[in-house]
Design an enzyme around this catalytic site. Sequence first.
Site, PDB file in Angstrom:
ATOM      1  N   TYR A  65      -9.078   5.697   1.569  1.00  0.00           N
ATOM      2  CA  TYR A  65     -10.299   5.447   0.798  1.00  0.00           C
ATOM      3  C   TYR A  65     -11.137   6.715   0.690  1.00  0.00           C
ATOM      4  CZ  TYR A  65      -8.879   0.738   2.052  1.00  0.00           C
ATOM      5  OH  TYR A  65      -8.150  -0.411   2.252  1.00  0.00           O
ATOM      6  N   GLU A 100     -13.993  -8.476  -2.197  1.00  0.00           N
ATOM      7  CA  GLU A 100     -13.480  -8.405  -0.824  1.00  0.00           C
ATOM      8  C   GLU A 100     -14.565  -8.624   0.216  1.00  0.00           C
ATOM      9  OE1 GLU A 100     -11.721  -4.790   1.855  1.00  0.00           O
ATOM     10  OE2 GLU A 100     -10.760  -5.127  -0.091  1.00  0.00           O
ATOM     11  N   ASP A 119      -7.851   1.137  -5.272  1.00  0.00           N
ATOM     12  CA  ASP A 119      -9.025   0.570  -4.594  1.00  0.00           C
ATOM     13  C   ASP A 119     -10.085   1.644  -4.403  1.00  0.00           C
ATOM     14  OD1 ASP A 119     -10.822  -0.872  -3.123  1.00  0.00           O
ATOM     15  OD2 ASP A 119      -9.501  -1.239  -1.414  1.00  0.00           O
ATOM     16  N   GLU A 124      -9.964  -1.967  -8.081  1.00  0.00           N
ATOM     17  CA  GLU A 124     -10.579  -2.870  -7.100  1.00  0.00           C
ATOM     18  C   GLU A 124     -11.926  -2.369  -6.575  1.00  0.00           C
ATOM     19  OE1 GLU A 124      -9.633  -4.536  -2.621  1.00  0.00           O
ATOM     20  OE2 GLU A 124      -7.982  -3.817  -3.869  1.00  0.00           O
ATOM     21  N   HIS A 146      -7.215 -11.200  -0.430  1.00  0.00           N
ATOM     22  CA  HIS A 146      -7.196 -10.049   0.471  1.00  0.00           C
ATOM     23  C   HIS A 146      -6.158 -10.291   1.569  1.00  0.00           C
ATOM     24  CE1 HIS A 146      -9.697  -7.250   3.305  1.00  0.00           C
ATOM     25  NE2 HIS A 146      -8.903  -6.538   2.515  1.00  0.00           N
ATOM     26  N   HIS A 171       0.840  -1.189   0.000  1.00  0.00           N
ATOM     27  CA  HIS A 171       0.000   0.000   0.000  1.00  0.00           C
ATOM     28  C   HIS A 171       0.879   1.245   0.000  1.00  0.00           C
ATOM     29  CE1 HIS A 171      -3.367  -2.378   2.288  1.00  0.00           C
ATOM     30  NE2 HIS A 171      -3.007  -2.947   1.152  1.00  0.00           N
ATOM     31  N   ASP A 183      -5.952  -6.842   9.232  1.00  0.00           N
ATOM     32  CA  ASP A 183      -6.901  -7.526  10.108  1.00  0.00           C
ATOM     33  C   ASP A 183      -7.124  -8.979   9.718  1.00  0.00           C
ATOM     34  OD1 ASP A 183      -8.125  -6.512   7.853  1.00  0.00           O
ATOM     35  OD2 ASP A 183     -10.014  -6.032   8.825  1.00  0.00           O
ATOM     36  N   ARG A 187     -10.941 -11.282  -5.687  1.00  0.00           N
ATOM     37  CA  ARG A 187     -10.467 -10.525  -4.526  1.00  0.00           C
ATOM     38  C   ARG A 187     -11.175 -11.060  -3.279  1.00  0.00           C
ATOM     39  NH1 ARG A 187      -6.642  -8.113  -2.135  1.00  0.00           N
ATOM     40  NH2 ARG A 187      -7.053  -6.070  -1.254  1.00  0.00           N
ATOM     41  N   GLU A 189      -1.689  -9.318  -1.873  1.00  0.00           N
ATOM     42  CA  GLU A 189      -1.617  -8.124  -1.025  1.00  0.00           C
ATOM     43  C   GLU A 189      -0.759  -8.422   0.200  1.00  0.00           C
ATOM     44  OE1 GLU A 189      -4.624  -4.971   1.239  1.00  0.00           O
ATOM     45  OE2 GLU A 189      -5.392  -6.882   0.499  1.00  0.00           O
ATOM     46  N   HIS A 214     -12.955   0.946  -3.176  1.00  0.00           N
ATOM     47  CA  HIS A 214     -13.537   0.555  -1.884  1.00  0.00           C
ATOM     48  C   HIS A 214     -15.017   0.871  -1.831  1.00  0.00           C
ATOM     49  CE1 HIS A 214     -12.955  -0.465   2.477  1.00  0.00           C
ATOM     50  NE2 HIS A 214     -11.920  -1.107   1.961  1.00  0.00           N
TER      51      HIS A 214
END
Length: 417
Positions: free
Chosen positions: A158, A275, A223, A249, A325, A127, A329, A296, A352, A225
């Site tokens: 985002y 995602e 992304d 994405e 992904h 990223h 987290d 994804r 990623e 998002h």
Amino acid sequence: MSSITIQDVKVILTAPGGIDLVVVKVETNRQGLYGLGCATFTQRIYAVKSAIEDYLKPFLIGKDPARIEDLWHSASVSGYWRNGPIMNNALSGIDMALWDLKGKMAGMPVYELLGGKCRDGIALYRHVDGSTEVEVERNARKLMEEGYQYLRVQMGMYGGSGTEDTRLIASVISRAANIQSKHSPDHAQPGVYYDPEAYAKSVEGLFAHLRATLGYNIELIHDIHERIAPIEAVRLAKKLEPYHLFYLEDPTPPEHLDWIGMIRQQTSTPIAMGELFTNVNEWKPLIENRYIDFIRAHVSAIGGITPAKKLAVFGEFYGVRTAWHGPGDISPVGVAANLHLSISTPNFGVQEWTPLNEPLQKVFPGCPVVKNGYAYVNDLPGLGIDIDEAEAAKYPCQGTIPTWTLARTPDGTSAKP
């Protein structure tokens, strides 16, 4: 193998990186033989913990851990209603742990059980962010110097909103400095505010700057998002076509998948999607109709290694590649699962990568090695990763809802995160 049975199922909550993680430990009646899995749904850790301890654990005790397919299917329908992020993450923790166990019993890494290596290293993307185009460029160059050949570039995170919530990617991100958002009405509700239209207008300028300064030898990803209206996603995908993205994405939320076909009809910009999917069948029309180019998937949200491998094979038949992904987290156990899938999948695209800090590496011995933009899994049996439970206990979870999910548009409307 039939003499080995599941004796106990433990749930371990820990947050060494400041992000709540859920790890499952499936213990057997053979001393020291256990498997680890990732069940992290960081926004609902206690619900996942309860699903495992109150429902899946009693279901599994005494069963043969070698019967992965049978246990996955029977557990998935044991509540009659199926899928959803809570139950699928609970199921994933069990599934990954069973694959880890299977590898240990066979004396082989999981990737060998999945068919063996299809490549020698796993290409990663990192990223890159910044508050201005120049700052994004500067940060991109640093990672390029480290050997990364794929970068996901954002400006102000985002939607340009930035974030002070370190439970997203374990760092604070500044707002985009040159996005002039619309002002909000009086008595604005709490939340992370962003302007979808202003953000969408800023993206083309970012890529124009990066291609002019970095050239075309670096692969770039962006992304959305799901933060803009579907018609705006169509327009943005068309605008970005000259900049040759590796992929764009999540241009729409899962609720508006019909728009993906419209994007495909109007532009050749590659699309990665899924995602937020929790059912492997959600990809079926997108893959069959060749609407997307990359799968994804959040592996634990769809139920673990077992369904992810099948999804990858389905994509292979249609020329669709994987891009699992890999945010902050998921636990290092989940990271290892991603890499074992990636190294054994012929239609792999890119992986990623979120760096693992020192506390994470101390809690989870055996973390993958990264060198010159590639990840390497070790050759230990199973997933090749362990957990130090005493060390994990030093990092208690918060168990609260992350603020970055509370997104709002300028007038205060609750928006997709």
